[in-house]
Design a protein around this motif. Structure first.
Motif, PDB file in Angstrom:
ATOM      1  N   ASN A  35      10.569  -9.761   5.946  1.00 17.43           N
ATOM      2  CA  ASN A  35      10.613  -8.646   4.996  1.00 17.43           C
ATOM      3  C   ASN A  35       9.442  -8.647   4.022  1.00 17.43           C
ATOM      4  O   ASN A  35       9.346  -7.744   3.201  1.00 17.43           O
ATOM      5  CB  ASN A  35      11.923  -8.677   4.208  1.00 17.43           C
ATOM      6  CG  ASN A  35      13.119  -8.365   5.075  1.00 17.43           C
ATOM      7  OD1 ASN A  35      12.982  -7.955   6.210  1.00 17.43           O
ATOM      8  ND2 ASN A  35      14.308  -8.571   4.546  1.00 17.43           N
ATOM      9  N   HIS A  36       8.573  -9.648   4.092  1.00 10.41           N
ATOM     10  CA  HIS A  36       7.430  -9.705   3.187  1.00 10.41           C
ATOM     11  C   HIS A  36       6.428  -8.622   3.555  1.00 10.41           C
ATOM     12  O   HIS A  36       6.224  -8.316   4.729  1.00 10.41           O
ATOM     13  CB  HIS A  36       6.751 -11.069   3.268  1.00 10.41           C
ATOM     14  CG  HIS A  36       7.497 -12.132   2.539  1.00 10.41           C
ATOM     15  ND1 HIS A  36       6.881 -13.145   1.878  1.00 10.41           N
ATOM     16  CD2 HIS A  36       8.824 -12.346   2.340  1.00 10.41           C
ATOM     17  CE1 HIS A  36       7.777 -13.938   1.331  1.00 10.41           C
ATOM     18  NE2 HIS A  36       8.970 -13.463   1.609  1.00 10.41           N
ATOM     19  N   GLN A  37       5.804  -8.069   2.551  1.00 11.37           N
ATOM     20  CA  GLN A  37       4.760  -7.085   2.766  1.00 11.37           C
ATOM     21  C   GLN A  37       3.474  -7.601   2.151  1.00 11.37           C
ATOM     22  O   GLN A  37       3.497  -8.340   1.168  1.00 11.37           O
ATOM     23  CB  GLN A  37       5.127  -5.750   2.129  1.00 11.37           C
ATOM     24  CG  GLN A  37       6.331  -5.096   2.782  1.00 11.37           C
ATOM     25  CD  GLN A  37       6.670  -3.775   2.148  1.00 11.37           C
ATOM     26  OE1 GLN A  37       6.377  -3.535   0.989  1.00 11.37           O
ATOM     27  NE2 GLN A  37       7.297  -2.898   2.907  1.00 11.37           N
ATOM     28  N   LYS A  38       2.359  -7.191   2.723  1.00  6.50           N
ATOM     29  CA  LYS A  38       1.074  -7.612   2.184  1.00  6.50           C
ATOM     30  C   LYS A  38       0.850  -6.967   0.824  1.00  6.50           C
ATOM     31  O   LYS A  38       1.347  -5.872   0.543  1.00  6.50           O
ATOM     32  CB  LYS A  38      -0.057  -7.221   3.129  1.00  6.50           C
ATOM     33  CG  LYS A  38      -0.060  -8.017   4.405  1.00  6.50           C
ATOM     34  CD  LYS A  38      -1.281  -7.681   5.225  1.00  6.50           C
ATOM     35  CE  LYS A  38      -1.342  -8.564   6.446  1.00  6.50           C
ATOM     36  NZ  LYS A  38      -2.550  -8.328   7.226  1.00  6.50           N
ATOM     37  N   TRP A  39       0.033  -7.649   0.020  1.00  6.55           N
ATOM     38  CA  TRP A  39      -0.294  -7.151  -1.306  1.00  6.55           C
ATOM     39  C   TRP A  39      -0.869  -5.738  -1.200  1.00  6.55           C
ATOM     40  O   TRP A  39      -1.693  -5.452  -0.341  1.00  6.55           O
ATOM     41  CB  TRP A  39      -1.333  -8.080  -1.956  1.00  6.55           C
ATOM     42  CG  TRP A  39      -1.825  -7.532  -3.252  1.00  6.55           C
ATOM     43  CD1 TRP A  39      -1.274  -7.723  -4.482  1.00  6.55           C
ATOM     44  CD2 TRP A  39      -2.952  -6.682  -3.448  1.00  6.55           C
ATOM     45  NE1 TRP A  39      -1.984  -7.043  -5.421  1.00  6.55           N
ATOM     46  CE2 TRP A  39      -3.026  -6.391  -4.808  1.00  6.55           C
ATOM     47  CE3 TRP A  39      -3.890  -6.123  -2.596  1.00  6.55           C
ATOM     48  CZ2 TRP A  39      -4.006  -5.581  -5.350  1.00  6.55           C
ATOM     49  CZ3 TRP A  39      -4.869  -5.311  -3.136  1.00  6.55           C
ATOM     50  CH2 TRP A  39      -4.923  -5.051  -4.497  1.00  6.55           C
ATOM     51  N   GLY A  40      -0.398  -4.856  -2.065  1.00  2.00           N
ATOM     52  CA  GLY A  40      -0.942  -3.510  -2.151  1.00  2.00           C
ATOM     53  C   GLY A  40      -0.440  -2.530  -1.116  1.00  2.00           C
ATOM     54  O   GLY A  40      -0.833  -1.369  -1.129  1.00  2.00           O
ATOM     55  N   SER A  41       0.426  -2.961  -0.233  1.00  2.06           N
ATOM     56  CA  SER A  41       0.878  -2.052   0.822  1.00  2.06           C
ATOM     57  C   SER A  41       1.784  -0.945   0.270  1.00  2.06           C
ATOM     58  O   SER A  41       1.755   0.179   0.767  1.00  2.06           O
ATOM     59  CB  SER A  41       1.571  -2.813   1.942  1.00  2.06           C
ATOM     60  OG  SER A  41       2.706  -3.493   1.470  1.00  2.06           O
ATOM     61  N   ASN A  42       2.559  -1.232  -0.752  1.00  6.72           N
ATOM     62  CA  ASN A  42       3.432  -0.207  -1.336  1.00  6.72           C
ATOM     63  C   ASN A  42       2.660   0.753  -2.234  1.00  6.72           C
ATOM     64  O   ASN A  42       2.900   1.949  -2.227  1.00  6.72           O
ATOM     65  CB  ASN A  42       4.559  -0.841  -2.149  1.00  6.72           C
ATOM     66  CG  ASN A  42       5.671  -1.367  -1.283  1.00  6.72           C
ATOM     67  OD1 ASN A  42       5.791  -1.015  -0.125  1.00  6.72           O
ATOM     68  ND2 ASN A  42       6.492  -2.228  -1.843  1.00  6.72           N
ATOM     69  N   SER A  43       1.737   0.232  -3.017  1.00  5.31           N
ATOM     70  CA  SER A  43       1.021   1.046  -3.998  1.00  5.31           C
ATOM     71  C   SER A  43      -0.146   1.807  -3.391  1.00  5.31           C
ATOM     72  O   SER A  43      -0.671   2.728  -4.006  1.00  5.31           O
ATOM     73  CB  SER A  43       0.506   0.158  -5.135  1.00  5.31           C
ATOM     74  OG  SER A  43      -0.507  -0.714  -4.637  1.00  5.31           O
ATOM     75  N   GLY A  44      -0.595   1.385  -2.217  1.00  9.22           N
ATOM     76  CA  GLY A  44      -1.763   2.012  -1.604  1.00  9.22           C
ATOM     77  C   GLY A  44      -3.067   1.328  -1.966  1.00  9.22           C
ATOM     78  O   GLY A  44      -4.130   1.712  -1.484  1.00  9.22           O
ATOM     79  N   ARG A  46      -4.148  -1.630  -1.162  1.00  7.19           N
ATOM     80  CA  ARG A  46      -4.738  -2.301   0.004  1.00  7.19           C
ATOM     81  C   ARG A  46      -5.575  -1.326   0.819  1.00  7.19           C
ATOM     82  O   ARG A  46      -6.674  -1.635   1.248  1.00  7.19           O
ATOM     83  CB  ARG A  46      -3.619  -2.900   0.866  1.00  7.19           C
ATOM     84  CG  ARG A  46      -4.100  -3.571   2.127  1.00  7.19           C
ATOM     85  CD  ARG A  46      -4.638  -4.970   1.877  1.00  7.19           C
ATOM     86  NE  ARG A  46      -6.076  -4.965   1.758  1.00  7.19           N
ATOM     87  CZ  ARG A  46      -6.793  -5.864   1.111  1.00  7.19           C
ATOM     88  NH1 ARG A  46      -6.215  -6.855   0.493  1.00  7.19           N
ATOM     89  NH2 ARG A  46      -8.077  -5.784   1.042  1.00  7.19           N
ATOM     90  N   GLN A  47      -5.053  -0.107   1.020  1.00  9.55           N
ATOM     91  CA  GLN A  47      -5.771   0.903   1.793  1.00  9.55           C
ATOM     92  C   GLN A  47      -7.051   1.321   1.077  1.00  9.55           C
ATOM     93  O   GLN A  47      -8.094   1.500   1.715  1.00  9.55           O
ATOM     94  CB  GLN A  47      -4.881   2.119   2.050  1.00  9.55           C
ATOM     95  CG  GLN A  47      -5.511   3.139   2.980  1.00  9.55           C
ATOM     96  CD  GLN A  47      -5.779   2.573   4.365  1.00  9.55           C
ATOM     97  OE1 GLN A  47      -4.918   1.939   4.958  1.00  9.55           O
ATOM     98  NE2 GLN A  47      -6.972   2.781   4.878  1.00  9.55           N
ATOM     99  N   LEU A  48      -6.996   1.456  -0.243  1.00 15.62           N
ATOM    100  CA  LEU A  48      -8.186   1.824  -1.006  1.00 15.62           C
ATOM    101  C   LEU A  48      -9.282   0.758  -0.864  1.00 15.62           C
ATOM    102  O   LEU A  48     -10.456   1.087  -0.674  1.00 15.62           O
ATOM    103  CB  LEU A  48      -7.839   2.019  -2.490  1.00 15.62           C
ATOM    104  CG  LEU A  48      -7.000   3.235  -2.829  1.00 15.62           C
ATOM    105  CD1 LEU A  48      -6.593   3.210  -4.303  1.00 15.62           C
ATOM    106  CD2 LEU A  48      -7.760   4.507  -2.509  1.00 15.62           C
ATOM    107  N   ILE A  49      -8.892  -0.499  -0.943  1.00 22.17           N
ATOM    108  CA  ILE A  49      -9.869  -1.587  -0.816  1.00 22.17           C
ATOM    109  C   ILE A  49     -10.415  -1.643   0.604  1.00 22.17           C
ATOM    110  O   ILE A  49     -11.621  -1.829   0.806  1.00 22.17           O
ATOM    111  CB  ILE A  49      -9.240  -2.922  -1.245  1.00 22.17           C
ATOM    112  CG1 ILE A  49      -9.018  -2.912  -2.761  1.00 22.17           C
ATOM    113  CG2 ILE A  49     -10.133  -4.105  -0.845  1.00 22.17           C
ATOM    114  CD1 ILE A  49      -8.271  -4.093  -3.296  1.00 22.17           C
TER     115      ILE A  49
END
Length: 85
Positions: A35-44, A46-49
């Motif tokens: 159930n762990h998610q990578k940092w920034g995956s919820n806020s977006g 990670r995609q911006l970076i």
């Protein structure tokens, strides 16, 4: 992180078992690894970076100098090197 009263979510038998080990303390129960998610995956974030890094790599491939990219993206020269190499 919010706290939940164990009396509201756990069966009485389980609470009694846990009380053998700890009483009146705050206990963190981690999520299962799946159930762990990578940092920034919820806020977006990670995609911006990732998008920024792709732009940096493409600019470097197109001949832009590392110091120029550092100025353009407001990053250190060492950070740009980590991204492009």
């Amino acid at each position: 992180m919010k706290y939940v009263n164990a009396n509201h979510v756990l069966p009485e038998e389980l609470i009694k078992e846990i009380q053998k080990y700890v009483q009146g303390e705050t206990v963190y129960i981690p999520k299962p690894k799946r159930n762990h998610q990578k940092w920034g995956s919820n806020s977006g974030s990670r995609q911006l970076i990732d998008d920024r890094n792709t732009k940096i790599k493409n600019s470097f491939k197109n001949g832009n100098a590392i110091d120029q990219l550092a100025d353009e993206f407001f990053l250190s020269i060492e950070t740009i090197k980590k991204i492009v190499y």
